[in-house]
Motif scaffolding. Sequence first.
Motif, PDB file in Angstrom:
ATOM      1  N   GLY A   1       0.801  -1.102  -0.180  1.00 47.14           N
ATOM      2  CA  GLY A   1      -0.042   0.014  -0.006  1.00 47.14           C
ATOM      3  C   GLY A   1       1.005   1.451   0.143  1.00 47.14           C
ATOM      4  O   GLY A   1       0.191   2.244  -0.461  1.00 47.14           O
ATOM      5  N   ALA A   2       2.019   1.230   0.457  1.00 46.92           N
ATOM      6  CA  ALA A   2       3.124   2.344   0.523  1.00 46.92           C
ATOM      7  C   ALA A   2       3.155   2.898  -0.840  1.00 46.92           C
ATOM      8  O   ALA A   2       3.638   4.030  -1.241  1.00 46.92           O
ATOM      9  CB  ALA A   2       4.422   1.995   1.290  1.00 46.92           C
ATOM     10  N   LEU A   3       2.879   1.887  -2.164  1.00 45.06           N
ATOM     11  CA  LEU A   3       2.987   2.438  -3.373  1.00 45.06           C
ATOM     12  C   LEU A   3       2.094   3.235  -4.107  1.00 45.06           C
ATOM     13  O   LEU A   3       2.004   3.857  -4.988  1.00 45.06           O
ATOM     14  CB  LEU A   3       3.105   1.399  -4.316  1.00 45.06           C
ATOM     15  N   ALA A   4       1.003   3.460  -3.082  1.00 46.56           N
ATOM     16  CA  ALA A   4      -0.241   4.064  -3.680  1.00 46.56           C
ATOM     17  C   ALA A   4      -0.126   5.631  -4.264  1.00 46.56           C
ATOM     18  O   ALA A   4       0.558   6.356  -3.538  1.00 46.56           O
ATOM     19  CB  ALA A   4      -1.142   4.124  -2.539  1.00 46.56           C
ATOM     20  N   ARG A   5      -0.413   5.855  -5.358  1.00 47.23           N
ATOM     21  CA  ARG A   5      -0.301   7.096  -5.858  1.00 47.23           C
ATOM     22  C   ARG A   5       1.188   7.743  -6.051  1.00 47.23           C
ATOM     23  O   ARG A   5       1.287   8.798  -6.297  1.00 47.23           O
ATOM     24  CB  ARG A   5      -1.057   7.980  -5.212  1.00 47.23           C
ATOM     25  N   LYS A   6       2.229   6.640  -6.335  1.00 44.04           N
ATOM     26  CA  LYS A   6       3.472   7.159  -6.276  1.00 44.04           C
ATOM     27  C   LYS A   6       3.928   6.592  -7.944  1.00 44.04           C
ATOM     28  O   LYS A   6       3.234   5.905  -8.536  1.00 44.04           O
ATOM     29  CB  LYS A   6       4.529   6.538  -5.458  1.00 44.04           C
ATOM     30  N   PRO A   7       4.982   7.207  -8.339  1.00 43.93           N
ATOM     31  CA  PRO A   7       5.567   6.732  -9.722  1.00 43.93           C
ATOM     32  C   PRO A   7       5.777   5.218  -9.378  1.00 43.93           C
ATOM     33  O   PRO A   7       6.023   4.765  -8.627  1.00 43.93           O
ATOM     34  CB  PRO A   7       6.641   7.514  -9.772  1.00 43.93           C
TER      35      PRO A   7
ATOM     36  N   VAL B   1      -8.228  -0.288   1.287  1.00 43.92           N
ATOM     37  CA  VAL B   1      -8.992   0.363   2.308  1.00 43.92           C
ATOM     38  C   VAL B   1      -9.873   1.448   1.823  1.00 43.92           C
ATOM     39  O   VAL B   1     -11.114   1.694   2.120  1.00 43.92           O
ATOM     40  CB  VAL B   1      -8.068   0.723   3.636  1.00 43.92           C
ATOM     41  N   SER B   2      -9.258   2.360   0.805  1.00 45.94           N
ATOM     42  CA  SER B   2      -9.888   3.425   0.292  1.00 45.94           C
ATOM     43  C   SER B   2     -11.158   2.953  -0.672  1.00 45.94           C
ATOM     44  O   SER B   2     -12.007   3.611  -0.761  1.00 45.94           O
ATOM     45  CB  SER B   2      -8.864   4.202  -0.418  1.00 45.94           C
ATOM     46  N   GLN B   3     -10.832   1.845  -1.317  1.00 46.37           N
ATOM     47  CA  GLN B   3     -11.777   1.351  -2.379  1.00 46.37           C
ATOM     48  C   GLN B   3     -12.930   0.699  -1.631  1.00 46.37           C
ATOM     49  O   GLN B   3     -13.991   1.014  -1.907  1.00 46.37           O
ATOM     50  CB  GLN B   3     -10.957   0.132  -3.164  1.00 46.37           C
ATOM     51  N   LEU B   4     -12.575   0.010  -0.330  1.00 47.58           N
ATOM     52  CA  LEU B   4     -13.690  -0.386   0.379  1.00 47.58           C
ATOM     53  C   LEU B   4     -14.635   0.595   0.975  1.00 47.58           C
ATOM     54  O   LEU B   4     -15.866   0.587   1.031  1.00 47.58           O
ATOM     55  CB  LEU B   4     -13.289  -1.070   1.530  1.00 47.58           C
ATOM     56  N   GLN B   5     -14.084   1.735   1.207  1.00 45.98           N
ATOM     57  CA  GLN B   5     -14.783   2.998   1.906  1.00 45.98           C
ATOM     58  C   GLN B   5     -15.626   3.456   0.754  1.00 45.98           C
ATOM     59  O   GLN B   5     -16.841   3.789   1.136  1.00 45.98           O
ATOM     60  CB  GLN B   5     -13.877   4.016   2.314  1.00 45.98           C
ATOM     61  N   ARG B   6     -15.159   3.341  -0.407  1.00 48.10           N
ATOM     62  CA  ARG B   6     -16.011   3.891  -1.510  1.00 48.10           C
ATOM     63  C   ARG B   6     -17.489   3.029  -1.904  1.00 48.10           C
ATOM     64  O   ARG B   6     -18.263   3.666  -2.338  1.00 48.10           O
ATOM     65  CB  ARG B   6     -15.448   3.919  -2.690  1.00 48.10           C
ATOM     66  N   ILE B   7     -17.562   1.904  -1.270  1.00 47.88           N
ATOM     67  CA  ILE B   7     -18.760   1.194  -1.384  1.00 47.88           C
ATOM     68  C   ILE B   7     -19.167   1.002   0.140  1.00 47.88           C
ATOM     69  O   ILE B   7     -20.238  -0.112   0.062  1.00 47.88           O
ATOM     70  CB  ILE B   7     -18.173  -0.397  -1.961  1.00 47.88           C
ATOM     71  N   GLY B   8     -18.887   1.573   1.070  1.00 51.07           N
ATOM     72  CA  GLY B   8     -19.533   1.696   2.401  1.00 51.07           C
ATOM     73  C   GLY B   8     -19.080   0.739   3.278  1.00 51.07           C
ATOM     74  O   GLY B   8     -19.583   0.470   4.408  1.00 51.07           O
ATOM     75  N   PHE B   9     -17.742   0.342   3.320  1.00 52.18           N
ATOM     76  CA  PHE B   9     -17.242  -0.644   4.109  1.00 52.18           C
ATOM     77  C   PHE B   9     -15.799  -0.152   4.568  1.00 52.18           C
ATOM     78  O   PHE B   9     -15.190   0.467   4.204  1.00 52.18           O
ATOM     79  CB  PHE B   9     -16.885  -2.172   3.519  1.00 52.18           C
ATOM     80  N   ASP B  10     -15.520  -0.608   5.954  1.00 51.47           N
ATOM     81  CA  ASP B  10     -14.341  -0.274   6.560  1.00 51.47           C
ATOM     82  C   ASP B  10     -13.540  -1.626   6.723  1.00 51.47           C
ATOM     83  O   ASP B  10     -13.871  -2.499   6.628  1.00 51.47           O
ATOM     84  CB  ASP B  10     -14.447   0.269   8.011  1.00 51.47           C
ATOM     85  N   ALA B  11     -12.136  -1.342   7.125  1.00 56.68           N
ATOM     86  CA  ALA B  11     -11.376  -2.504   7.036  1.00 56.68           C
ATOM     87  C   ALA B  11     -11.923  -3.407   8.327  1.00 56.68           C
ATOM     88  O   ALA B  11     -11.759  -4.701   8.038  1.00 56.68           O
ATOM     89  CB  ALA B  11      -9.896  -2.124   7.568  1.00 56.68           C
ATOM     90  N   ALA B  12     -12.461  -2.961   9.388  1.00 55.45           N
ATOM     91  CA  ALA B  12     -12.792  -3.760  10.575  1.00 55.45           C
ATOM     92  C   ALA B  12     -14.094  -4.514   9.979  1.00 55.45           C
ATOM     93  O   ALA B  12     -14.336  -5.503  10.800  1.00 55.45           O
ATOM     94  CB  ALA B  12     -13.278  -2.864  11.587  1.00 55.45           C
TER      95      ALA B  12
END
Length: 273
Positions: free
Chosen positions: A82-88, A101-112
């Motif tokens: 995940g540390a590679l996110a939005r980097k070259p 985790v960000s994608q899950l939040q977009r469909i209404g879920f959290d990591a937990a």
Amino acid sequence: MRKIFLATAAFLALTGMQNPPSGVADTPLSLWRLDCGTLDIGDLGVFSDTGLYSGEKKTLVASCYLVQHGDRLLLWDTGVDGALARKPKDAQGTFLKEKIVSQLQRIGFDAADVTYVGISHYHYDHTGQVADFPDAILLTGKGDWEVIKVWKPAEPRFRHWLSGGGKVEPLDGDKDVFGDGRVTILQMPGHTEGHQALLVRLASGPVLISGDQYHFTENREVGGVPSFNVDRADTLASHDRFEKLAKNLGAKVIIQHEPGDVGKLPAFPEAAK
């Protein structure tokens, strides 16, 4: 005859290949494809131990999947770090647009909210974000878990479960995840010691998700064995099982690294039903 019936019933329950019990099939079942990275492969020759593809190049995807069964969730694989996110792209040509985790939040879920994290195998491009789901029960092949316990490169990703902070189920056979035969983790050793694939029986038809049983379409067509697989004979036996399941069930096959196969499922945030 009673003994034969009981033995057959026990076998079907163990393998998760039975039809769903009456009424249970009404539980909503959805499948999302998640973008978990891309990988630029400079030499496809490593994916064949018979000299195929030498010098050829291809961009592969590192896809992950979320299965919702009623109020329970299974996350299948966790992509690249995940540390590679939005980097070259890094030096190996690896890129990640957005963390899971960000994608899950977009469909209404959290990591937990994730009940289970199932991993096809311990390689970095399938387990890079596993530590983001400490509340989940880890479902891994028993052979892979034995490697994870002693292989230092895997320790940072799995430290939470290795230390006893999270629950892990090392699987020594197929796993009927939700108990109704519709979501089954399949033992397919060979790529790694405890490699696994995933079968999801949607209302629209079964979907067979490969893990790294194959890496791209051409490799599947010839039954290729990567040079870095741990056991060639086990790989070929798993190829045989995978193909027979696909044929006998009429399953839609998704090779997790093949962009064309990933495109067989609805684009996120839409789900297959």
